[in-house]
Design an enzyme around this catalytic site. Structure first.
Site, mmCIF file in Angstrom:
data_model
loop_
_atom_site.group_PDB
_atom_site.id
_atom_site.type_symbol
_atom_site.label_atom_id
_atom_site.label_comp_id
_atom_site.label_asym_id
_atom_site.label_seq_id
_atom_site.Cartn_x
_atom_site.Cartn_y
_atom_site.Cartn_z
ATOM 1 N N GLY A 302 -12.292 5.382 2.097
ATOM 2 C CA GLY A 302 -10.972 5.534 2.699
ATOM 3 C C GLY A 302 -10.183 4.260 2.845
ATOM 4 C CD GLN A 303 -11.108 -1.827 1.952
ATOM 5 O OE1 GLN A 303 -12.217 -1.633 1.456
ATOM 6 N NE2 GLN A 303 -10.665 -3.034 2.253
ATOM 7 C CB VAL A 305 -4.814 -2.528 3.527
ATOM 8 C CG1 VAL A 305 -4.436 -3.997 3.412
ATOM 9 C CG2 VAL A 305 -3.579 -1.686 3.821
ATOM 10 C CG HIS A 309 -8.569 -3.481 7.811
ATOM 11 N ND1 HIS A 309 -8.523 -3.480 6.430
ATOM 12 C CD2 HIS A 309 -8.380 -2.183 8.197
ATOM 13 C CE1 HIS A 309 -8.313 -2.257 5.984
ATOM 14 N NE2 HIS A 309 -8.235 -1.442 7.030
ATOM 15 C CG HIS A 311 -9.439 0.647 12.002
ATOM 16 N ND1 HIS A 311 -8.111 0.995 11.929
ATOM 17 C CD2 HIS A 311 -9.883 0.580 10.719
ATOM 18 C CE1 HIS A 311 -7.767 1.131 10.651
ATOM 19 N NE2 HIS A 311 -8.827 0.883 9.899
#
Length: 337
Positions: A302-303, A305, A309, A311
């Site tokens: 589901g990445q 970008v 990172h 969440h």
């Protein structure tokens, strides 16, 4: 001081009732002075303390096994004892006369003196000299406290092995005293890291500056992304499509694709920002009762970008009808179990 007290009762009272025992130093120093006519140099007392420091003994025992023990055995100069034994034997010792042994011992002392004169006594043991350590004491304490006084490599407690504070990226390769570049290692893991780690750190300062020209997170201000907090190696961003109030993202400044590409210093920096932001959110919003944390690594996960990172998603009682399963809801039919 009560003048009616004898020296004995004064010392007895101090030792039994008032002597601080935050470490072994006080009783060792007093015992040494009592044994040596009430007078001693700092060097003498330091040597006495060293006799009680088993961590130093263990450190040099490992050095003996890995360095002189192996090398001298390879040359046939010494022989190792039976498997499992820690003993070494000088090959042919019984063939030497007492005068020959003395002469050979003198030759060793001459070679030792020549080496010390050439290298300098301080330089030889600089890696073990914490009085020369450029890391301030307050930072050393914070690094140890953050590691919960355990080695961050093998996990051993400080009570079992002496811990040292190590630069993840060495100073001579561009590393700094930033807390995120420090880690707690036991003396043996730190020694092994020095001996075995052949990573070339020369390009690390340049790598930290790496930004991808078309990456949203490499240029947050240009892409209308609010920076909430930052440190030397990481940023905390406001999520532009929050799933709950307070949703934010912790990212490395350096452009890397996934969580698994982060180095230990960056992980420290990101964790620091996540802990700080959690505290701020809890103080600002008493309705927060929990958090989801997670990262997507790869398109199939589901990445969207492709800049690593993590969440941080605040949760509140009742914000979902059935919160059971948490991050397992990436597979909705397997979340409730």
């Amino acid at each position: 001081m009560d003048r009616s007290e004898t020296t004995y009762t004064r010392l007895q009272n101090f030792i039994e009732q008032r002597m601080s025992m935050s470490h072994i130093y006080h009783p060792v120093m007093l015992a040494y002075l009592l044994e040596h006519h009430g007078e001693a140099s700092a060097e003498d007392i330091a040597e006495s303390i060293l006799l009680h420091d088993d961590s130093q003994l263990r450190y040099y025992r490992e050095i003996v096994k890995k360095m002189p023990g192996q090398v001298l055995a390879k040359h046939g100069i010494v022989e190792k004892g039976p498997r499992g034994s820690s003993r070494y034997f000088l090959a042919g010792y019984d063939e030497l006369s007492p005068s020959e042994r003395k002469r050979l011992q003198l030759l060793c002392e001459i070679r030792l003196a020549e080496y010390i004169e050439k290298r300098g006594k301080e330089a030889i043991f600089a890696h073990r000299d914490h009085s020369r350590d450029e890391i301030p004491g307050s930072l050393r304490y914070e690094a140890l406290k953050r590691a919960e006084f355990r080695c961050q490599l093998c996990g051993v407690l400080a009570s079992e092995k002496a811990l040292e504070v190590d630069h993840i990226i060495p100073v001579n390769h561009g590393g700094t005293n930033d807390l995120n570049n420090l880690q707690a290692l036991c003396y043996s893991c730190n020694a092994m890291k020095r001996d075995r780690d052949d990573t070339d750190f020369r390009d690390w300062p340049k790598q930290y500056e790496h930004r991808a020209p078309d990456c949203l997170f490499c240029h947050p201000e240009q892409n209308q992304i609010t920076v909430l907090a930052e440190n030397e190696l990481a940023l905390l961003l406001k999520d532009n499509f929050p799933v709950s109030p307070g949703h934010c993202l912790a990212i490395p400044r350096r452009h890397v694709q996934t969580y698994f590409d982060l180095n230990p210093a960056e992980l420290n920096a990101i964790n620091a920002l996540l802990h700080e932001r959690r505290a701020v959110l809890m103080e600002e919003d008493p309705s927060i009762t929990g958090f989801n944390m997670g990262t997507n690594a790869g398109a199939s996960a589901g990445q969207s970008v492709f800049h690593a990172h993590i969440h941080l998603i605040p949760r509140r009682d009742g914000d979902q009808e059935n919160p059971r399963g948490g991050v397992r809801k990436v597979f909705p039919d397997k979340a409730d179990y």
